[in-house]
Design a protein around this motif. Structure first.
Motif, mmCIF file in Angstrom:
data_model
loop_
_atom_site.group_PDB
_atom_site.id
_atom_site.type_symbol
_atom_site.label_atom_id
_atom_site.label_comp_id
_atom_site.label_asym_id
_atom_site.label_seq_id
_atom_site.Cartn_x
_atom_site.Cartn_y
_atom_site.Cartn_z
ATOM 1 N N ALA A 119 0.825 -1.209 0.000
ATOM 2 C CA ALA A 119 0.000 0.000 0.000
ATOM 3 C C ALA A 119 0.862 1.263 0.000
ATOM 4 O O ALA A 119 0.524 2.247 -0.665
ATOM 5 N N ARG A 120 1.963 1.237 0.740
ATOM 6 C CA ARG A 120 2.850 2.409 0.770
ATOM 7 C C ARG A 120 3.406 2.708 -0.622
ATOM 8 O O ARG A 120 3.572 3.866 -1.004
ATOM 9 N N LEU A 123 0.300 4.132 -2.743
ATOM 10 C CA LEU A 123 -0.426 5.306 -2.256
ATOM 11 C C LEU A 123 -0.129 6.593 -3.017
ATOM 12 O O LEU A 123 -1.071 7.321 -3.361
ATOM 13 N N ALA A 126 -2.065 6.729 -6.161
ATOM 14 C CA ALA A 126 -3.497 6.770 -5.885
ATOM 15 C C ALA A 126 -3.928 8.177 -5.488
ATOM 16 O O ALA A 126 -4.995 8.658 -5.906
ATOM 17 N N LEU A 127 -3.101 8.861 -4.709
ATOM 18 C CA LEU A 127 -3.433 10.219 -4.287
ATOM 19 C C LEU A 127 -3.416 11.182 -5.468
ATOM 20 O O LEU A 127 -4.246 12.096 -5.550
ATOM 21 N N VAL A 163 -4.738 12.780 3.765
ATOM 22 C CA VAL A 163 -4.004 11.511 3.675
ATOM 23 C C VAL A 163 -2.575 11.756 3.219
ATOM 24 O O VAL A 163 -1.623 11.140 3.719
ATOM 25 N N LEU A 169 -0.218 4.835 7.114
ATOM 26 C CA LEU A 169 0.191 3.436 6.961
ATOM 27 C C LEU A 169 1.399 3.085 7.814
ATOM 28 O O LEU A 169 2.046 2.063 7.596
#
Length: 275
Positions: A119-120, A123, A126-127, A163, A169
């Motif tokens: 996920a890191r 991310l 995604a942002l 976020v 995370l």
């Protein structure tokens, strides 16, 4: 799946939480007693105060007419006769067993760690794409009017920015969230979905209060205070016309001030939300 069954599966699956002290059924009674619930804005503020105290019983009683409340209780009692599937029961038991087992926090973090690494890495991209995707989804939603779309896009953008500015995370944050999950599984004290059949409506609301309190705690692990959001709620421009009323509700979400129109109607002398 009927409403009652869905409610309690949701309670089970939302067990990533812990209940706060001095909150729950009846906790908002004193605060609500100070409000004039015979006015539309007073009735609305009573709902906010109830949510602030995790008091679902008071919230339901103040946000529904007597007829609506009685219908909800009747639906709950009728729903208790529904049989949960073997799959639902097994999923619930496995989840609760994992959350309440010895060393659960360490075990769960070990399971989560590989996903956190992935996920890191994902991310940042995604942002970058997030705001455009949110805007497209909101604008394509035909159920929202222009003002609602603008508010949704504003909040979505604020969440994306938040976020990006916070390490959600991190190991510390994740372990805090897991600790809340383990604590709530114990607080719910449910080993089987079939225990729902032995609950009264008030007992079910107590379980719901655990869930609501836990939502706040799990959000708190990520640095988000739902209570601060509720404390920021203000009501203005109240307009009453017979048995209908409108008002503007303003609250702060992720550093952005959001204003939304609220419509109220009077049923049997009681002000409740139009929807």
């Amino acid at each position: 799946m009927n409403t009652i069954k869905l409610l309690f599966i949701s309670v089970a699956l939302m067990s990533l939480m812990a209940c706060g002290e001095d909150q729950g059924p009846g906790a908002a009674a004193n605060e609500v007693a100070k409000l004039d619930t015979n006015t539309p804005d007073g009735a609305f503020k009573a709902v906010v105060a109830s949510l602030r105290s995790n008091d679902l019983k008071t919230m339901i009683q103040t946000s529904m007419s007597e007829e609506q409340y009685n219908e909800l209780v009747a639906e709950f009692e009728k729903g208790k006769a529904t049989q949960f599937s073997q799959s639902d029961e097994m999923q619930f038991q496995q989840m609760m067993g994992m959350l309440t087992s010895e060393g659960a926090e360490d075990t769960l973090y070990a399971m989560a760690a590989p996903q956190l690494e992935q996920a890191r890495a994902f991310l940042p991209m995604a942002l970058m794409m997030g705001k455009d995707q949110i805007s497209q989804m909101v604008q394509s939603n035909g159920m929202l009017d222009q003002a609602q779309q603008e508010s949704a896009i504003k909040v979505g953008g604020a969440v994306i920015d938040w976020v990006g500015e916070n390490d959600i995370l991190s190991e510390e944050v994740t372990k805090g969230a897991i600790a809340a999950a383990v604590a709530t599984a114990k607080a719910l004290d449910m080993k089987s979905l079939n225990e729902v059949k032995d609950m009264s409506f008030d007992q079910a609301l107590e379980k719901g209060a655990v869930v609501l309190g836990g939502v706040k705690n799990i959000m708190g692990a990520y640095g988000i205070s739902m209570d601060d959001m509720l404390d920021s709620v203000e009501v203005s421009n109240v307009q009453v016309s017979g048995e209908t009323a409108t008002m503007d509700m303003t609250m702060e979400l992720f550093g952005e001030e959001i204003t939304q129109a609220v419509n109220m109607v009077q049923k049997n002398g009681k002000w409740v939300s139009e929807k």
